[in-house]
Enzyme design. Structure first.
Site, PDB file in Angstrom:
ATOM      1  CG  HIS A  18      -2.507  -6.750  10.504  1.00  0.00           C
ATOM      2  ND1 HIS A  18      -1.327  -6.469   9.862  1.00  0.00           N
ATOM      3  CD2 HIS A  18      -3.152  -5.565  10.659  1.00  0.00           C
ATOM      4  CE1 HIS A  18      -1.264  -5.159   9.634  1.00  0.00           C
ATOM      5  NE2 HIS A  18      -2.353  -4.594  10.112  1.00  0.00           N
ATOM      6  CG  ASN A  68       2.055  -1.208  10.662  1.00  0.00           C
ATOM      7  OD1 ASN A  68       2.021  -2.341  10.189  1.00  0.00           O
ATOM      8  ND2 ASN A  68       1.019  -0.385  10.627  1.00  0.00           N
ATOM      9  CB  SER A  71      -7.677  -0.100   7.302  1.00  0.00           C
ATOM     10  OG  SER A  71      -7.162  -0.260   8.596  1.00  0.00           O
ATOM     11  CD  GLU A  91      -1.412  -0.269   3.641  1.00  0.00           C
ATOM     12  OE1 GLU A  91      -2.172   0.705   3.734  1.00  0.00           O
ATOM     13  OE2 GLU A  91      -1.469  -1.251   4.406  1.00  0.00           O
ATOM     14  CB  SER A 128      -8.072   1.700  12.803  1.00  0.00           C
ATOM     15  OG  SER A 128      -7.163   1.898  13.858  1.00  0.00           O
ATOM     16  CB  CYS A 136      -2.414  -4.329   6.477  1.00  0.00           C
ATOM     17  SG  CYS A 136      -1.929  -2.690   7.005  1.00  0.00           S
TER      18      CYS A 136
HETATM   19  N1  COA Z   1       2.629   3.114  30.398  1.00  0.00           N
HETATM   20  C1  COA Z   1       2.063   1.996  29.906  1.00  0.00           C
HETATM   21  N2  COA Z   1       0.995   2.018  29.050  1.00  0.00           N
HETATM   22  C2  COA Z   1       0.514   3.230  28.660  1.00  0.00           C
HETATM   23  C3  COA Z   1       1.074   4.430  29.159  1.00  0.00           C
HETATM   24  C4  COA Z   1       2.170   4.358  30.065  1.00  0.00           C
HETATM   25  N3  COA Z   1       2.748   5.438  30.553  1.00  0.00           N
HETATM   26  N4  COA Z   1       0.393   5.460  28.587  1.00  0.00           N
HETATM   27  C5  COA Z   1      -0.563   4.926  27.786  1.00  0.00           C
HETATM   28  N5  COA Z   1      -0.488   3.583  27.845  1.00  0.00           N
HETATM   29  C6  COA Z   1      -1.284   2.594  27.090  1.00  0.00           C
HETATM   30  C7  COA Z   1      -2.766   2.916  27.042  1.00  0.00           C
HETATM   31  O1  COA Z   1      -3.436   2.458  28.202  1.00  0.00           O
HETATM   32  C8  COA Z   1      -3.168   2.162  25.784  1.00  0.00           C
HETATM   33  O2  COA Z   1      -3.256   0.792  26.055  1.00  0.00           O
HETATM   34  P1  COA Z   1      -4.668   0.024  25.875  1.00  0.00           P
HETATM   35  O3  COA Z   1      -5.126   0.268  24.467  1.00  0.00           O
HETATM   36  O4  COA Z   1      -4.332  -1.401  26.112  1.00  0.00           O
HETATM   37  O5  COA Z   1      -5.575   0.627  26.895  1.00  0.00           O
HETATM   38  C9  COA Z   1      -1.959   2.336  24.871  1.00  0.00           C
HETATM   39  O6  COA Z   1      -0.879   2.676  25.733  1.00  0.00           O
HETATM   40  C10 COA Z   1      -2.116   3.419  23.818  1.00  0.00           C
HETATM   41  O7  COA Z   1      -2.514   4.589  24.478  1.00  0.00           O
HETATM   42  P2  COA Z   1      -3.580   5.564  23.809  1.00  0.00           P
HETATM   43  O8  COA Z   1      -3.774   6.739  24.703  1.00  0.00           O
HETATM   44  O9  COA Z   1      -4.791   4.785  23.382  1.00  0.00           O
HETATM   45  O10 COA Z   1      -2.725   5.989  22.545  1.00  0.00           O
HETATM   46  P3  COA Z   1      -3.006   6.993  21.386  1.00  0.00           P
HETATM   47  O11 COA Z   1      -4.348   7.639  21.487  1.00  0.00           O
HETATM   48  O12 COA Z   1      -1.840   7.905  21.374  1.00  0.00           O
HETATM   49  O13 COA Z   1      -3.000   6.101  20.051  1.00  0.00           O
HETATM   50  C11 COA Z   1      -3.070   4.282  18.513  1.00  0.00           C
HETATM   51  C12 COA Z   1      -2.725   4.722  19.941  1.00  0.00           C
HETATM   52  C13 COA Z   1      -2.682   2.834  18.326  1.00  0.00           C
HETATM   53  C14 COA Z   1      -4.572   4.467  18.261  1.00  0.00           C
HETATM   54  C15 COA Z   1      -2.276   5.165  17.525  1.00  0.00           C
HETATM   55  O14 COA Z   1      -0.910   4.891  17.656  1.00  0.00           O
HETATM   56  C16 COA Z   1      -2.687   4.998  16.082  1.00  0.00           C
HETATM   57  O15 COA Z   1      -3.609   5.665  15.618  1.00  0.00           O
HETATM   58  N6  COA Z   1      -1.985   4.117  15.324  1.00  0.00           N
HETATM   59  C17 COA Z   1      -2.258   3.876  13.935  1.00  0.00           C
HETATM   60  C18 COA Z   1      -3.544   3.074  13.715  1.00  0.00           C
HETATM   61  C19 COA Z   1      -3.429   1.645  13.876  1.00  0.00           C
HETATM   62  O16 COA Z   1      -2.356   1.085  13.852  1.00  0.00           O
HETATM   63  N7  COA Z   1      -4.592   0.988  14.013  1.00  0.00           N
HETATM   64  C20 COA Z   1      -4.662  -0.425  14.230  1.00  0.00           C
HETATM   65  C21 COA Z   1      -5.675  -1.150  13.414  1.00  0.00           C
HETATM   66  S1  COA Z   1      -5.165  -1.472  11.763  1.00  0.00           S
END
Ligand code: COA
Length: 385
Positions: free
Chosen positions: A234, A273, A305, A80, A202, A112
């Site tokens: 994945h 990733n 996705s 992609e 997502s 993906c």
């Molecule tokens: N210590 C340990 N864990 C911590 C932490 C700390 N200090 N601070 C946050 N976390 C954990 C959160 O609890 C969360 O875990 P959980 O989901 O098991 O509850 C995780 O870290 C991520 O924190 P969050 O606040 O949800 O992160 P974010 O809003 O910054 O975004 C994603 C996380 C994955 C949504 C973001 O990186 C993203 O958009 N990625 C691309 C999309 C993607 O890959 N999607 C997947 C489907 S294809």
């Protein structure tokens, strides 16, 4: 019953690597959010003379060094991060590898999921012509905008797989569970070099796809969950695979142990990733980490996705250790050259326009490099390594 499947596979990644603790420090984030919360330690970063084509050619050249090109009938490349709207990455790779003209070359895309689509297409080809062999390559660079929540979930890798009628590594079983659900959880518009994502949506879409694909798999007579020994999911980030595993346990009401998926996380945690390649990086990680998998059934969940999900299974070959080369895979990961956050950001911002001729600096130590743009076309060359 067909026992076609993956005969052997080979990994490639980029020249550079960024430590997630350094990124966390630069973004003012607790490093444990990335290391534990998201489950990523490092991510691969391409040098200016690397892209999905050079990673694909590198992985494939190493595979073909061992297996030759005889009876090769197709080269299917899933990505992609395509470099052209018309010419397939596969066609560039075909030229770089000097493959016979009797090998058909195609690029496949569905986020993906594309690598699994390519694998299924390859299985169809070898089922119809059992003496044929098909080269399937998944290759991607995951790119989100700097400073966004997606930034720590970038990375890059390619996995080249040889698909044959009598595979040494993994015989793919005939039942697949499928789920196509139209959803805008992640996409990359034609005029953008970075992906657009709704992170929370997502993750939910991924899990909905998994349960729907599982239900289809079960309804079509797929193996009962108790008879699946290992799982690879994945992995946009490794925490997502843990979530998937828990979702599957909850959905089926069957207790699944974390140990059934743990070995599949090691390489993705290091590479980041790699979109289409991530599931097959996880498979390599599993097969390298454990030496008593012969005859064991592996469940694989592929998610792209947009969205398409597929749950399918494979049986590990009796002699799979004869084709695995864990030292080579670990060398691919360990040989990367660290970059600091400033250099990573400069590399991230560097996007060449097709309007101007440009030469790239010689950085990569891989056997192929992206030499630059000439007359609006991308130029690649062998490095002699
Ligand atoms: N210590 C340990 N864990 C911590 C932490 C700390 N200090 N601070 C946050 N976390 C954990 C959160 O609890 C969360 O875990 P959980 O989901 O098991 O509850 C995780 O870290 C991520 O924190 P969050 O606040 O949800 O992160 P974010 O809003 O910054 O975004 C994603 C996380 C994955 C949504 C973001 O990186 C993203 O958009 N990625 C691309 C999309 C993607 O890959 N999607 C997947 C489907 S294809």
């Amino acid at each position: 019953m067909s026992t076609a499947g993956i005969h052997d596979l080979e990994l490639a990644t980029t020249h550079h690597v960024l430590d997630m603790a350094d990124l966390a420090a630069a973004r003012g984030v607790d490093p444990n959010k990335y290391l534990v919360g998201i489950g990523q330690s490092r991510m691969s970063v391409p040098a200016p003379d690397e892209d999905v084509v050079t990673m694909a050619a590198t992985a494939a050249s190493r595979l073909l060094e061992r297996h030759g090109t005889e009876d090769l009938r197709a080269l299917l490349v899933a990505t992609e991060t395509g470099v052209d709207q018309s010419k397939a990455v596969a066609t560039f790779v075909h030229g770089m590898l000097g493959l016979p003209s009797s090998v058909r070359s195609v690029e496949l895309k569905q986020a993906c999921y594309g690598g699994t689509a390519a694998l299924q297409m390859a299985l169809g080809i070898v089922a119809r012509e059992p003496s044929a062999r098909v080269l399937v390559i998944s290759t991607d660079v995951a790119r989100y905008a700097l400073g966004t929540p997606g930034e720590p979930t970038q990375g890059a890798a390619a996995v080249a797989m040889l698909v044959t009628a009598e595979p040494a590594l993994l015989a793919i079983e005939p039942v697949s569970g499928l789920a196509t659900i139209d959803v805008d959880d992640f996409w990359r518009p034609n005029d953008s070099t970075t992906a657009v994502v709704d992170g929370a949506l997502s993750m939910g879409a991924y899990q909905n796809s998994l349960t729907a694909a599982w239900d289809d798999f079960a309804a079509r007579g797929g193996a009962p969950i108790e008879q699946i020994d290992r799982f690879v999911h994945h992995q946009p980030f490794t925490k997502m695979a843990r979530k998937a595993h828990m979702t599957l346990a909850r959905h089926t009401g069957v207790r699944l142990s974390g140990a059934q998926m743990e070995s599949g996380l090691a390489y993705n945690r290091e590479l980041g990733n790699s979109y289409t390649a991530s599931l097959y990086v996880a498979l390599a990680s599993l097969l390298d980490a454990e030496d008593d998998l012969a005859g064991k059934r592996v469940g694989l969940f592929s998610y792209g996705s947009g969205s398409v999900g597929e749950f399918f299974t494979g049986i590990v070959g009796e002699d799979y250790l004869a084709v695995r080369r864990p030292e080579a895979d670990r060398a691919v990961i360990e040989d990367r050259v660290p970059v600091g956050v400033e250099e990573y950001m400069a590399l991230h911002r560097r996007v060449l326009s097709s309007e101007e001729d440009a030469e790239t600096p010689r950085v990569t130590r891989a056997p192929f490099r992206f030499a630059g743009i000439q007359g609006r076309a991308r130029r690649y060359e062998a490095t002699g390594r």
